[in-house]
Design a protein around this motif. Structure first.
Motif, PDB file in Angstrom:
ATOM      1  N   ARG A 143     -23.401  26.903   6.546  1.00 10.84           N
ATOM      2  CA  ARG A 143     -22.012  26.589   6.899  1.00 10.84           C
ATOM      3  C   ARG A 143     -21.105  27.135   5.800  1.00 10.84           C
ATOM      4  NH1 ARG A 143     -22.156  20.981   7.819  1.00 10.84           N
ATOM      5  NH2 ARG A 143     -22.646  21.473   9.966  1.00 10.84           N
ATOM      6  N   ALA A 144     -20.011  27.755   6.233  1.00 11.19           N
ATOM      7  CA  ALA A 144     -19.044  28.306   5.287  1.00 11.19           C
ATOM      8  C   ALA A 144     -17.653  27.796   5.615  1.00 11.19           C
ATOM      9  CB  ALA A 144     -19.058  29.833   5.339  1.00 11.19           C
TER      10      ALA A 144
ATOM     11  N   PHE B  39     -13.623  28.933   5.292  1.00 10.45           N
ATOM     12  CA  PHE B  39     -12.648  30.004   5.041  1.00 10.45           C
ATOM     13  C   PHE B  39     -11.307  29.314   4.835  1.00 10.45           C
ATOM     14  CE2 PHE B  39      -9.913  33.602   6.750  1.00 10.45           C
ATOM     15  CZ  PHE B  39     -10.050  34.400   5.629  1.00 10.45           C
TER      16      PHE B  39
ATOM     17  N   ILE C  93     -12.868  36.800   9.443  1.00  8.54           N
ATOM     18  CA  ILE C  93     -13.628  35.745  10.118  1.00  8.54           C
ATOM     19  C   ILE C  93     -14.648  36.354  11.080  1.00  8.54           C
ATOM     20  CG2 ILE C  93     -13.475  33.783  11.709  1.00  8.54           C
ATOM     21  CD1 ILE C  93     -10.579  33.370  10.395  1.00  8.54           C
TER      22      ILE C  93
ATOM     23  N   ILE D  53     -18.465  28.500  10.760  1.00  4.97           N
ATOM     24  CA  ILE D  53     -17.362  28.748   9.827  1.00  4.97           C
ATOM     25  C   ILE D  53     -16.265  27.745  10.131  1.00  4.97           C
ATOM     26  CG2 ILE D  53     -15.566  30.347   9.044  1.00  4.97           C
ATOM     27  CD1 ILE D  53     -17.482  32.642   9.652  1.00  4.97           C
TER      28      ILE D  53
END
Length: 150
Positions: A3-4, A6, A21, A31
């Motif tokens: 999991r990221a 932004f 993205i 994300i």
């Protein structure tokens, strides 16, 4: 699960953000587009509109969610169990600025940053430029998703 987050103010989201993205999606299972809220900052677009712009731009993509937060991005990452922060860099100035923050986040909070270099066709775009064009009555539709210009 990878999991990221932004993070950004996304005031408003631009095609440069969308490009980063989309290019980050194959790298992560999820994300979270995290809209940072700073009570001291004056925004052109309110939080509800910024969330809507992003949600509409990524509607139908189950790997993308939109959330807002206050405080440190690294704390938000820990709360959401995200191991990575995604950042787009347009030029060496962006990289130098982001590098220092990334090193601090890794050392102090154990959150790694992943930098994606802006695609050349989007490297001139920033939210600041969009806001300046908007304030002066210009047409900025070619540098933002259609959700922003509705």
């Amino acid at each position: 699960m990878r999991r990221a987050v932004f993070p950004g103010s996304f005031d408003p989201i631009t095609l440069g953000h969308v490009d980063i993205i989309k290019r980050a999606l194959p790298l992560f299972d999820e994300i979270i587009i995290a809209i940072g809220v700073n009570a001291e900052k004056k925004y052109m677009f309110n939080l509800a509109d910024r969330k809507r712009f992003i949600s509409e731009a990524f509607s139908g993509n189950s790997k993308v969610s939109v959330q807002d937060y206050t405080g440190l991005t690294a704390d938000f990452c820990k709360e959401k169990e995200a191991e990575f922060i995604v950042r787009g860099v347009r030029n060496t100035n962006d990289f130098t600025y982001e590098q220092t923050i990334a090193q601090a986040n890794a050392k102090v909070n154990g959150v790694d940053s992943v930098f994606l270099v802006s695609s050349p066709e989007f490297s001139h775009i920033s939210s600041s430029i969009v806001r300046d064009i908007a304030r002066n009555g210009g047409n900025y539709s070619s540098i933002v998703p259609t959700s922003v210009t509705k």
